[in-house]
Design a protein around this motif. Structure first.
Motif, PDB file in Angstrom:
ATOM      1  N   ALA A   1      -0.506   3.418  11.587  1.00 14.73           N
ATOM      2  CA  ALA A   1      -1.013   4.790  11.676  1.00 14.73           C
ATOM      3  C   ALA A   1      -1.148   5.311  10.248  1.00 14.73           C
ATOM      4  N   ASN A   2      -1.663   6.524  10.131  1.00  9.95           N
ATOM      5  CA  ASN A   2      -1.802   7.140   8.814  1.00  9.95           C
ATOM      6  C   ASN A   2      -1.274   8.558   8.883  1.00  9.95           C
ATOM      7  N   ARG A   3       0.061   8.669   8.906  1.00 10.24           N
ATOM      8  CA  ARG A   3       0.682   9.975   9.145  1.00 10.24           C
ATOM      9  C   ARG A   3       0.879  10.791   7.880  1.00 10.24           C
ATOM     10  N   SER A   4       0.614  10.194   6.726  1.00  9.50           N
ATOM     11  CA  SER A   4       0.749  10.956   5.483  1.00  9.50           C
ATOM     12  C   SER A   4      -0.562  11.556   5.030  1.00  9.50           C
ATOM     13  N   GLY A   5      -1.676  11.179   5.673  1.00  8.84           N
ATOM     14  CA  GLY A   5      -2.980  11.694   5.288  1.00  8.84           C
ATOM     15  C   GLY A   5      -3.537  10.950   4.093  1.00  8.84           C
ATOM     16  N   GLY A   6      -4.841  11.150   3.836  1.00  4.78           N
ATOM     17  CA  GLY A   6      -5.466  10.482   2.711  1.00  4.78           C
ATOM     18  C   GLY A   6      -5.647   8.999   2.963  1.00  4.78           C
ATOM     19  N   THR A   7      -5.822   8.246   1.883  1.00  4.68           N
ATOM     20  CA  THR A   7      -5.971   6.798   1.997  1.00  4.68           C
ATOM     21  C   THR A   7      -4.626   6.175   2.322  1.00  4.68           C
ATOM     22  N   PRO A   8      -4.535   5.387   3.392  1.00  7.54           N
ATOM     23  CA  PRO A   8      -3.223   4.813   3.761  1.00  7.54           C
ATOM     24  C   PRO A   8      -2.705   3.877   2.685  1.00  7.54           C
TER      25      PRO A   8
ATOM     26  N   ASN B   1       2.777   4.772   7.600  1.00 13.18           N
ATOM     27  CA  ASN B   1       2.510   5.558   6.390  1.00 13.18           C
ATOM     28  C   ASN B   1       3.239   6.901   6.443  1.00 13.18           C
ATOM     29  N   PRO B   2       4.579   6.853   6.503  1.00 18.31           N
ATOM     30  CA  PRO B   2       5.356   8.084   6.667  1.00 18.31           C
ATOM     31  C   PRO B   2       5.476   8.867   5.364  1.00 18.31           C
ATOM     32  N   LYS B   3       5.821  10.146   5.515  1.00 20.41           N
ATOM     33  CA  LYS B   3       6.186  10.968   4.370  1.00 20.41           C
ATOM     34  C   LYS B   3       7.676  10.837   4.068  1.00 20.41           C
ATOM     35  N   LEU B   4       8.455  10.552   5.116  1.00 15.49           N
ATOM     36  CA  LEU B   4       9.902  10.369   5.000  1.00 15.49           C
ATOM     37  C   LEU B   4      10.291   9.121   5.768  1.00 15.49           C
ATOM     38  N   LEU B   5      11.078   8.260   5.140  1.00 15.53           N
ATOM     39  CA  LEU B   5      11.585   7.047   5.782  1.00 15.53           C
ATOM     40  C   LEU B   5      13.078   7.203   6.009  1.00 15.53           C
ATOM     41  N   ILE B   6      13.526   7.009   7.250  1.00 13.22           N
ATOM     42  CA  ILE B   6      14.944   7.083   7.603  1.00 13.22           C
ATOM     43  C   ILE B   6      15.415   5.681   7.962  1.00 13.22           C
TER      44      ILE B   6
END
Length: 233
Positions: free
Chosen positions: A102-109, A151-156
């Motif tokens: 997926a591309n959850r951070s936006g922009g180019t993955p 493509n997360p903004k935060l990785l847990i």
């Protein structure tokens, strides 16, 4: 980016978290530390909607996500590497990775299949192997790669290197250092204090469902009483 405010959670009538609060800024690496059974995994599960919070709030990018369904929380841009890995055992390495793309951070993955396999050469070598045929360390790499493919903004990461061979642990710590250098925010649970102190910006220590200490790596290194009281068995 992520703000946890007086979070209450538990299982049935058993309360585990008693007002946990902390925050993670963009690009920060923050750890949740504490002995087994103190509420670290419960905190992650409540953040991700895997259990319903009993009080408090969780906000992400300024939006209240408290108690939302896990798939909706993930779509905001939070990637989870759960305790126990939970890969798809009957899918190949490549199929596991593509399944979550997926591309959850936006922009180019940033994280395509090719980039993820380049980050984990062991997985590239085994891309046609079933998940069940991988070693425990390779499965953990796959779980991390699968989360990155969103493509997360935060990785847990819950127990990032627990129970793995030293050479595999070293490879995973190197990967996490690369992710940090690229500016990915990370929330990390692990017991390898030496590696954590090198990697993380700040630490949150939990004891019996309450935050009992927070501070930078330098402060934790200089606080043997904190380590002896809350971290050592």
């Amino acid at each position: 980016m992520l703000a946890v405010d007086t979070l209450l959670a538990g299982y049935g009538e058993s309360r585990v978290l008693h007002g946990v609060s902390f925050a993670i800024g963009a690009g920060e690496v923050v750890t949740l530390l504490g002995r087994n059974g103190m509420g670290k995994t419960t905190t992650v599960r409540a953040i991700m909607g895997l259990i319903a919070p009993q009080g408090g709030h969780v906000t992400f990018d300024g939006e209240d996500i408290t108690g939302r369904r896990p798939h909706r929380i993930a779509r905001h841009g939070i990637g989870l590497v759960p305790e126990g890995r939970q890969i798809f055992p009957t899918l190949t390495v490549e199929e596991n990775l593509v399944a979550t793309a997926a591309n959850r951070s936006g922009g180019t993955p940033r994280w395509t299949l090719a980039e993820t396999l380049a980050l984990f050469p062991r997985l590239a070598e085994r891309r046609r192997n079933l998940g069940a045929r991988l070693s425990g360390g390779e499965q953990q790499m796959l779980a991390i790669g699968r989360a990155l493919m969103t493509n997360p903004k935060l990785l847990i990461l819950d127990e990032a290197t627990e129970g793995l061979a030293p050479i595999i642990r070293a490879e995973i710590w190197a990967v996490l250092a690369t992710l940090r250098a690229e500016g990915l925010a990370i929330l990390l649970i692990d017991k390898n204090l030496a590696a954590i102190l090198k990697l993380a910006d700040r630490h949150v220590v939990i004891e019996k469902g309450r935050v009992v200490w927070t501070g930078a790596s330098e402060a934790l290194s200089a606080a043997p009483e904190v380590r002896d009281t809350y971290l050592h068995v």
